[in-house]
Design a protein around this motif. Structure first.
Motif, PDB file in Angstrom:
ATOM      1  N   VAL A   1       0.844  -1.197   0.000  1.00 38.95           N
ATOM      2  CA  VAL A   1       0.000   0.000   0.000  1.00 38.95           C
ATOM      3  C   VAL A   1       0.876   1.242   0.000  1.00 38.95           C
ATOM      4  O   VAL A   1       1.844   1.328   0.756  1.00 38.95           O
ATOM      5  CB  VAL A   1      -0.930   0.005   1.237  1.00 38.95           C
TER       6      VAL A   1
ATOM      7  N   VAL B   1      -6.162   4.227   0.643  1.00 36.25           N
ATOM      8  CA  VAL B   1      -6.137   2.759   0.686  1.00 36.25           C
ATOM      9  C   VAL B   1      -5.538   2.290   2.004  1.00 36.25           C
ATOM     10  O   VAL B   1      -6.005   1.314   2.608  1.00 36.25           O
ATOM     11  CB  VAL B   1      -5.357   2.192  -0.512  1.00 36.25           C
TER      12      VAL B   1
ATOM     13  N   GLU C   1      -3.671  -2.980  -4.893  1.00 35.89           N
ATOM     14  CA  GLU C   1      -3.950  -1.615  -4.455  1.00 35.89           C
ATOM     15  C   GLU C   1      -4.696  -0.838  -5.536  1.00 35.89           C
ATOM     16  O   GLU C   1      -5.628  -0.080  -5.244  1.00 35.89           O
ATOM     17  CB  GLU C   1      -2.665  -0.868  -4.081  1.00 35.89           C
TER      18      GLU C   1
ATOM     19  N   ASP D   1      -8.300   0.938  -4.958  1.00 32.70           N
ATOM     20  CA  ASP D   1      -8.408   2.374  -5.216  1.00 32.70           C
ATOM     21  C   ASP D   1      -9.497   2.672  -6.245  1.00 32.70           C
ATOM     22  O   ASP D   1     -10.310   3.595  -6.085  1.00 32.70           O
ATOM     23  CB  ASP D   1      -7.045   2.884  -5.713  1.00 32.70           C
TER      24      ASP D   1
END
Length: 368
Positions: A66, A71, A347, A351
């Protein structure tokens, strides 16, 4: 006075983040997933040996890192709920030219997170949150826009109606891709003509195919100095990870997952086509990847379990909406999101799903 509920359909269990965010903001969400469970490449594979032993493998994404604050906040919440944990092991790389391992020090690198007890734990939990109705094994065959009613109508692969919705989130790039026709013989569920402004971006998003091989050993592979490593100068293998070394996993056997190079997978697919690979093909792939694994010279014993899986189009090789984070048609209340929008990793998928939820949340609030 009656209140009209803003109903949204989310296609694909991998976008559980989107479904959960919408539900927390008072939107009625129905999630449709053709597979038996959620996760996509964050799913966990359950296998049985010939003598009845049950084995579990994270055969897709081995972990995620991350870097974005929004996030990171979500992951922190999941960590507090016990859904994820940091994978604190030694990692490195292996070079087939020098036949040497290079250990990467953890300092300064992003944390590696894994779902607990499997990578699919996050999606499972989010799909079961209040306000989310999840329908697994529910393949969507056709998606229609009802212009008079300004609603989306979903029809199952069996021709039965799955309901009508004010908003739609599609998380699978194949919903509009002709690639699905090559695999299933069916037309893509969503007609590109409905999305003239988005169709160009969505047309034939490049993908990086990959084969995963799942291995189980009776004894630890103690001569390998790391629990995960990328591989240089191999045309067959790209990475290897000790799945059983992750937090919350069973330690009754040592389990490894090998990932092929895209070049190797493309060569196999060129020979066999995009349809489901035969057992003979999968057995050949499993043996070739395992032999390359043995060629590291790390004294690797024979596994008591060995099986291959093909990821044909799960790993995108493009980012088509890095600024917007998702594709959005406000008039039709349609969001298309996924790792192919932001960045081709977990990620990026989180997102993008979060961004899609915010678009629909705002429009649902303004319509009530």
């Amino acid at each position: 006075m009656t209140t009209t509920v803003f109903k949204v359909a989310v296609l694909g269990g991998g976008r559980a983040v989107c479904a959960s965010t919408l539900a927390r903001n008072g939107v009625s969400v129905t999630l449709f997933e053709s597979a038996r469970g959620p996760g996509g490449r964050m799913s966990q594979r359950r296998e049985k040996t010939e003598d009845g032993k049950e084995l579990h493998f994270d055969h897709g994404a081995p972990f995620f890192s991350v870097s974005k604050p929004e996030v990171a906040r979500l992951v922190q919440e999941w960590e507090s709920r016990g859904l994820v944990a940091e994978w604190k092991e030694k990692f490195g790389s292996f070079d087939f030219r020098t036949l040497k391992f290079d250990i990467i020090e953890q300092g300064g690198l992003s944390k590696r997170f894994v779902g607990v007890p499997g990578m699919n734990s996050i999606c499972k939990a989010l799909c079961n949150e209040s306000g989310v109705e999840s329908k697994f094994g529910a393949g969507v065959g056709r998606v229609e826009w009802l212009d008079d009613d300004k609603l989306w109508s979903l029809i199952g692969v069996d021709g039965q109606s799955l309901g009508q919705f004010k908003g739609l989130v599609a998380s699978d790039k194949n919903i509009v891709s002709t690639r699905i026709t090559e695999v299933t013989g069916r037309l893509p569920p969503l007609d590109m003509k409905l999305l003239p402004k988005l169709s160009e971006k969505l047309h034939n998003i490049p993908v990086r195919p990959c084969f995963a091989v799942m291995l189980a050993f009776a004894e630890p592979l103690s001569t390998i100095p790391v629990k995960g490593f990328s591989i240089k100068n191999s045309k067959i293998l790209s990475s290897a990870y000790c799945d059983s070394s992750k937090p919350g996993r069973s330690s009754t056997s040592e389990r490894w997952v090998l990932h092929s190079t895209a070049e190797y997978a493309e060569n196999i697919i060129a020979q066999t086509g995009l349809k489901k690979p035969s057992d003979a093909t999968l057995n050949k792939v499993a043996e070739e990847l395992f032999q390359e694994f043995q060629s590291t010279g790390a004294n690797i014993s024979q596994p008591f379990f060995k099986r291959a899986h093909r990821w044909g189009s799960a790993f995108p090789n493009a980012s088509i909406a890095q600024e917007e984070k998702c594709l959005w048609d406000r008039n039709k209340r349609l969001a298309i999101c996924g790792d192919f929008c932001v960045s081709p990793d977990v990620e990026g998928a989180i997102d993008s799903g979060f961004a899609a939820a915010l678009r629909l949340k705002d429009i649902s609030a303004s319509s009530l």
